[in-house]
Design a protein around this motif. Structure first.
Motif, PDB file in Angstrom:
ATOM      1  N   ALA A 199      20.118  11.651  -7.146  1.00  0.00           N
ATOM      2  CA  ALA A 199      19.002  10.706  -7.192  1.00  0.00           C
ATOM      3  C   ALA A 199      19.480   9.255  -7.315  1.00  0.00           C
ATOM      4  O   ALA A 199      18.889   8.348  -6.726  1.00  0.00           O
ATOM      5  N   GLU A 200      20.550   9.048  -8.075  1.00  0.00           N
ATOM      6  CA  GLU A 200      20.989   7.657  -8.275  1.00  0.00           C
ATOM      7  C   GLU A 200      21.498   7.044  -6.977  1.00  0.00           C
ATOM      8  O   GLU A 200      21.241   5.872  -6.685  1.00  0.00           O
ATOM      9  N   ALA A 201      22.222   7.838  -6.199  1.00  0.00           N
ATOM     10  CA  ALA A 201      22.708   7.316  -4.921  1.00  0.00           C
ATOM     11  C   ALA A 201      21.530   6.975  -4.018  1.00  0.00           C
ATOM     12  O   ALA A 201      21.525   5.952  -3.323  1.00  0.00           O
ATOM     13  N   LEU A 202      20.517   7.827  -4.064  1.00  0.00           N
ATOM     14  CA  LEU A 202      19.322   7.585  -3.262  1.00  0.00           C
ATOM     15  C   LEU A 202      18.631   6.294  -3.714  1.00  0.00           C
ATOM     16  O   LEU A 202      18.216   5.476  -2.886  1.00  0.00           O
TER      17      LEU A 202
ATOM     18  N   ARG B 147       0.799  -1.215   0.000  1.00  0.00           N
ATOM     19  CA  ARG B 147       0.000   0.000   0.000  1.00  0.00           C
ATOM     20  C   ARG B 147       0.840   1.277   0.000  1.00  0.00           C
ATOM     21  O   ARG B 147       0.358   2.329  -0.389  1.00  0.00           O
ATOM     22  N   ALA B 148       2.042   1.177   0.507  1.00  0.00           N
ATOM     23  CA  ALA B 148       2.905   2.364   0.562  1.00  0.00           C
ATOM     24  C   ALA B 148       3.938   2.285  -0.558  1.00  0.00           C
ATOM     25  O   ALA B 148       4.677   1.307  -0.666  1.00  0.00           O
ATOM     26  N   VAL B 149       3.944   3.304  -1.385  1.00  0.00           N
ATOM     27  CA  VAL B 149       4.853   3.324  -2.533  1.00  0.00           C
ATOM     28  C   VAL B 149       5.551   4.680  -2.601  1.00  0.00           C
ATOM     29  O   VAL B 149       4.891   5.718  -2.509  1.00  0.00           O
ATOM     30  N   ALA B 150       6.862   4.645  -2.773  1.00  0.00           N
ATOM     31  CA  ALA B 150       7.604   5.876  -3.026  1.00  0.00           C
ATOM     32  C   ALA B 150       7.959   5.920  -4.509  1.00  0.00           C
ATOM     33  O   ALA B 150       8.605   5.004  -5.016  1.00  0.00           O
ATOM     34  N   HIS B 151       7.468   6.938  -5.188  1.00  0.00           N
ATOM     35  CA  HIS B 151       7.846   7.145  -6.589  1.00  0.00           C
ATOM     36  C   HIS B 151       9.036   8.100  -6.570  1.00  0.00           C
ATOM     37  O   HIS B 151       8.861   9.291  -6.304  1.00  0.00           O
ATOM     38  N   VAL B 152      10.196   7.576  -6.817  1.00  0.00           N
ATOM     39  CA  VAL B 152      11.416   8.362  -6.629  1.00  0.00           C
ATOM     40  C   VAL B 152      11.870   8.928  -7.972  1.00  0.00           C
ATOM     41  O   VAL B 152      12.100   8.175  -8.926  1.00  0.00           O
TER      42      VAL B 152
ATOM     43  N   LEU C 281      17.865   2.955  -1.571  1.00  0.00           N
ATOM     44  CA  LEU C 281      16.517   2.381  -1.449  1.00  0.00           C
ATOM     45  C   LEU C 281      16.506   0.923  -1.867  1.00  0.00           C
ATOM     46  O   LEU C 281      15.837   0.087  -1.257  1.00  0.00           O
ATOM     47  N   GLU C 282      17.260   0.633  -2.914  1.00  0.00           N
ATOM     48  CA  GLU C 282      17.294  -0.754  -3.390  1.00  0.00           C
ATOM     49  C   GLU C 282      17.873  -1.664  -2.308  1.00  0.00           C
ATOM     50  O   GLU C 282      17.407  -2.786  -2.105  1.00  0.00           O
ATOM     51  N   ALA C 283      18.884  -1.155  -1.601  1.00  0.00           N
ATOM     52  CA  ALA C 283      19.486  -1.955  -0.535  1.00  0.00           C
ATOM     53  C   ALA C 283      18.489  -2.207   0.598  1.00  0.00           C
ATOM     54  O   ALA C 283      18.522  -3.259   1.235  1.00  0.00           O
ATOM     55  N   ARG C 284      17.599  -1.259   0.829  1.00  0.00           N
ATOM     56  CA  ARG C 284      16.653  -1.413   1.934  1.00  0.00           C
ATOM     57  C   ARG C 284      15.340  -2.074   1.528  1.00  0.00           C
ATOM     58  O   ARG C 284      14.756  -2.829   2.294  1.00  0.00           O
ATOM     59  N   LEU C 285      14.856  -1.746   0.333  1.00  0.00           N
ATOM     60  CA  LEU C 285      13.506  -2.192  -0.045  1.00  0.00           C
ATOM     61  C   LEU C 285      13.486  -3.158  -1.218  1.00  0.00           C
ATOM     62  O   LEU C 285      12.410  -3.581  -1.645  1.00  0.00           O
ATOM     63  N   GLY C 286      14.632  -3.501  -1.735  1.00  0.00           N
ATOM     64  CA  GLY C 286      14.655  -4.369  -2.911  1.00  0.00           C
ATOM     65  C   GLY C 286      14.566  -3.561  -4.188  1.00  0.00           C
ATOM     66  O   GLY C 286      14.515  -2.333  -4.173  1.00  0.00           O
ATOM     67  N   LYS C 287      14.541  -4.284  -5.307  1.00  0.00           N
ATOM     68  CA  LYS C 287      14.507  -3.609  -6.601  1.00  0.00           C
ATOM     69  C   LYS C 287      13.190  -2.843  -6.765  1.00  0.00           C
ATOM     70  O   LYS C 287      12.177  -3.214  -6.177  1.00  0.00           O
ATOM     71  N   PRO C 288      13.214  -1.777  -7.584  1.00  0.00           N
ATOM     72  CA  PRO C 288      11.981  -1.013  -7.769  1.00  0.00           C
ATOM     73  C   PRO C 288      10.858  -1.896  -8.309  1.00  0.00           C
ATOM     74  O   PRO C 288      11.067  -2.641  -9.263  1.00  0.00           O
TER      75      PRO C 288
END
Lengths: 622, 287
Positions: A99-102, A83-88, A106-113
């Motif tokens: 943005a790429e570092a961010l 239900r919670a989505v971040a559109h980065v 995020l990928e390290a914490r939440l997995g691939k987009p």
């Protein structure tokens, strides 16, 4: 119509309630499709089969059609997800700001987009430009539920995004303080969120304020208060419009020589007159607030900081052109502008400034807000009509033009937010006075969205005629004292210009003379530390992602273009870089000549100029 | 309704110039019709006389003086004093590239011979986008006994959507879904046809220009290597199921019906049939 619904797909009671709440007692009309899809998405986090069925039943739309529409928009999910989505945003302005570092964090914490970890309550996706380029990187965080959250996280960090995804009230702030030259003014802390100085730094310098017209009230007026708006001159223009009558307003607009600020520079007076004098009724007015050109955020600032001005300007436009209904079509990535505008519309309605008897003058005019759902192409005027009508946001072939057959096939005035913002001064002060500002061929002032590697990114208002180099200096120059490498003028659909071209006058005629265009007023600055090949690659990906897919030159041309850039970036051109450039020119020629709309027609300009003028990918400079 | 059967009232004539020739046509004529009226051959892919022009394929583009971009001949009405060029460098270039883009992304091997001729005429060489150019690669959808959908052949001409929708059948079982290069024709959530609103009229097959939609009988024979057009004959007859009087064209190979169509210019059908006329032929060959 005999509707065939999806067998045994029923909505949850929550979905049903949300859709009912959005639709109220409205008729079974396809134009409510987008609002209904938003309701389903915001309640459940995706468009379930049951929800689609229920929407189709209520609006009498075939499920295949509704699915075709829903799947067109990037912000509607057609498969279940957290239900919670971040559109980065990983688009060009945010890339310059990490943005790429961010995304990596995020990928390290939440997995691939788009591939949430098992059992995860949140996921993230990459997104094109979200129009907050002055404080990137940014992310739109959406949390579906009974009280859906739509919020923009600016100057985003891994912590602020994760915090927002977890539903915390963490209110991210820009970390930087106003530069020493920029001082806070008394009216700045207008609404408890007083950060207009970040969006429009110019407004905080007292000696710069007298030159401001469009930004005059930004940072001064309380955007939530109609009284404050009136105290700052609001609704004087509408009063004068009612005094001089529709023909008087048309005359002022024509004499002002105002040209549309949305990119096409069409004379506003001619557009308004064509609709005002069209025999077919009803007429419609649309404010195009879908500003999605990468690097563009000026309309957002106007709507966030001075929403009543837009409402007043639309009322004048509706009055002059015989429209009783106006729509604001605003991109879904602008939650704050949307809520402020919605609030302002409500206040104006309560005070008789919208509705059946505007200002007691017997004039009928009201405004509806329609939210987009993640589609750059819906900023194209005819695609926008289709989107409001509940169809796929595919552009129409022109002619017929909107003034002849626009929304619902009726004569339609469609103007951008900035164009409309100019109307107030024109009506208050007269068209001839306005026409004396700027240059002979470009009257008035212009808003520019300065972003990238400058000291003070933000929206800047200058008289037409200012030079490109002056504007960059105005924004504090290249940040960190680095060397200027290139400027992207006009956005992804614009062109790159070189440090040798800083003497270019920022006028319609001055940019045209040098093979450029003002477009939506994007001035994105790249210093010598930026890998322009990476920027060009992102631009190519942008057009491939945002092509609606309707016509062949654009649908296939944009992916062939991206493949070409990918080869060059990987150092593996077919033949040579020069051969690839020749192939790109061939593609670009067909896209420019044979595409239905401006997206395909302009999709190659930035890439061609980067290669030709800046030698990106080692193609020969000419 | 396509309304082709009702003659239009006499209208004013419009004079324009096409490739240096003065042409007079009735008001409301499209540039494509005007070109054809004077024998100028114009390629088309998404255009069909019986459907509303969608002008999406862009192979019919022509140059109109005073117009910044090229214009689609199929949908653009003539205007007095228009000056049109159908074989200028810009026109030839765009037509060539459009054919190249299509042929580099989908399988055109079952498109009419006319498409190959047009590609040769404009010198199209799709291979110049390289061996790794992305293609619309999808497995063939075989989910019913009557017809198959092979979207790796689909050029997104919208004809099937129009025929299924308001231009003919009013069933609305399919629509364009997705966006950009990923756009595809689909039912809701891409469910199999038997779960959809499809009534198996086969009118989508009738209008498909590239063999993306095909009788299952033809698909199976092609897969088995037994499809042989040189051994096929076409017999015209009238459908016997009801009193409407639809003309049927029965394509027969080895004394079996393998495909049924109706002529586009037939004033009863405009090429469209129903499930009985289109697929209800098994009784003929139950020997």
């Amino acid at each position: 119509m005999d509707l065939h619904l999806i067998p045994s797909a029923v909505p949850s009671s929550e979905e049903r309630a949300a859709i009912d709440a959005a639709l109220g007692t409205c008729a079974a009309d396809r134009q409510w499709l987008l609002p209904a899809l938003h309701a389903a998405q915001e309640r459940a986090g995706w468009i379930s089969e049951g929800a689609l069925n229920y929407i189709c039943e209520r609006l009498s739309v075939p499920p295949a059609d509704a699915y075709g529409v829903a799947s067109f928009y990037a912000l509607f999910a057609m498969a279940k997800r957290p239900r919670a989505v971040a559109h980065v945003c990983d688009d060009i302005a945010c890339r310059v700001n990490g943005a790429e570092a961010l995304c990596g964090a995020l990928e390290a914490r939440l997995g691939k987009p788009g591939e949430p970890l098992p059992g995860a309550s949140a996921t993230w996706l990459r997104s094109p430009c979200q129009g907050h380029c002055e404080r990137g990187p940014v992310a739109l965080v959406q949390i579906a539920g009974p009280n859906p959250v739509n919020t923009t996280v600016t100057a985003a960090t891994i912590e602020s995004i994760l915090g927002s995804l977890a539903g915390s009230t963490f209110e991210p702030r820009a970390t930087s303080q106003p530069p020493s030259r920029v001082r806070a003014t008394a009216g700045q802390a207008n609404n408890g969120e007083g950060d207009s100085w970040i969006a429009a730094p110019q407004t905080t310098v007292p000696e710069w304020r007298p030159g401001l017209r469009l930004l005059r009230r930004v940072g001064v007026v309380d955007p939530a208060s109609l009284d404050d708006y009136r105290a700052h001159g609001g609704y004087a223009a509408l009063r004068r419009a009612l005094d001089v009558g529709p023909e008087g307003v048309l005359r002022e607009i024509t004499e002002s020589r105002l040209l549309g600020r949305g990119g096409a520079a069409f004379p506003t007076g001619r557009k308004w007159e064509a609709v005002a004098h069209a025999a077919v009724r009803p007429h419609y007015l649309i404010c195009n607030a879908d500003e999605s050109e990468p690097g563009t955020f000026k309309d957002r600032v106007l709507m966030e900081e001075d929403p009543f001005a837009l409402i007043e300007a639309m009322t004048i436009a509706g009055y002059a052109t015989g429209c009783e209904t106006g729509y604001v079509y605003i991109r879904a990535e602008y939650p704050r502008a949307t809520s402020r505008l919605a609030h302002a519309i409500e206040r104006a309605r309560l005070r008789g400034l919208l509705g059946d008897d505007v200002m007691g003058a017997g004039v009928r005019f009201d405004i509806q807000i329609r939210r987009g759902a993640g589609a750059y192409i819906c900023g194209e005027e005819t695609a926008l009509f289709n989107s409001i009508e509940g169809k796929r946001g595919e552009p129409r072939n022109k002619p017929p033009f909107p003034v002849q057959a626009g929304l619902f096939g009726k004569p339609t005035v469609i103007n951008s937010v900035e164009t409309l913002a100019n109307v107030l001064d024109i009506v208050s002060q007269g068209g001839p006075a306005f026409s004396r500002i700027g240059t002979a061929a470009s009257s008035g002032t212009k808003l520019f969205c300065v972003s990238g590697c400058v000291e003070r990114p933000g929206v800047y208002e200058v008289n037409f005629g200012a030079l490109l180099g002056d504007l960059i200096e105005f924004a504090g120059g290249v940040r960190g004292g680095r060397r200027l490498q290139a400027v992207l003028l006009g956005g992804a659909a614009g062109v790159f210009v070189t440090p040798d071209e800083l003497g270019m006058p920022l006028t319609f005629e001055g940019t045209r003379a040098q093979g450029a265009a003002l477009g939506s007023g994007v001035v994105m600055v790249f210093d010598d530390s930026i890998d322009l090949g990476d920027i060009v690659h992102r631009i190519a990906a942008f057009f491939r992602e945002e092509s609606c897919g309707q016509c062949v030159p654009c649908r296939v041309g944009t992916i062939r273009q991206e493949e070409l850039v990918h080869r060059l970036r990987a150092g593996a051109p077919m033949g040579s870089a020069a051969a690839e450039l020749a192939l790109l020119d061939d593609l670009a020629g067909a896209m420019r000549d044979a595409s239905i709309c401006g997206l395909g027609q302009t999709a190659s300009g930035a890439i061609q100029t980067a290669m030709r003028k800046l030698g990106v990918f080692g193609a020969t400079k000419s | 309704m396509t309304g082709a059967a009702i003659p239009a009232p006499p209208s004013r004539e419009v004079e324009l110039t096409i490739d240096g020739r003065q042409v007079r046509v009735p008001e409301g004529t499209t540039l494509l019709q005007a070109c054809r009226s004077v024998g100028i051959d114009t390629p088309t892919l998404c255009y069909l006389e019986t459907l509303t022009p969608v002008n999406v394929c862009r192979v019919c583009v022509v140059e109109v003086e005073g117009s910044r971009a090229l214009v689609p001949a199929c949908s653009r009405p003539v205007e007095p004093k228009m000056v049109v060029h159908t074989d200028s460098e810009r026109v030839r270039h765009s037509r060539r590239v459009v054919f190249e883009l299509l042929a580099s992304s989908v399988d055109l091997s079952l498109a009419p011979a006319r498409v190959r001729e047009d590609m040769a005429r404009y010198g199209a060489s799709p291979e110049r986008f390289g061996p790794r150019a992305a293609r619309v690669a999808q497995p063939v959808k075989v989910d019913n006994e009557l017809y198959v959908r092979d979207y790796s052949r689909c050029i997104l001409c919208y004809k099937c959507v129009e025929a299924c929708g308001a231009d003919a059948q009013n069933t609305f079982a399919i629509a364009v879904s997705g966006r950009g290069f990923g756009a595809t024709i689909a039912t809701e959530f891409d469910h199999p046809l038997p779960d959809s609103a499809c009534v198996y009229c086969g009118n989508c097959i009738g209008v498909c220009p590239t063999g993306a939609l095909m009788f299952k009988s033809e698909h199976d024979m092609r897969a088995a290597g037994t499809w042989d057009e040189s051994r096929q004959t076409v017999t015209e007859t009238i459908c016997g199921y009801c009193g409407v009087g639809c003309t049927l064209q029965l394509r027969v190979q080895d004394n079996s019906i393998v495909r049924v169509t109706s002529p586009l210019d037939h004033d009863v059908t405009s090429g469209h049939l129903c499930i009985k006329g289109r697929f209800g032929f098994q009784f003929v060959q139950n020997r």
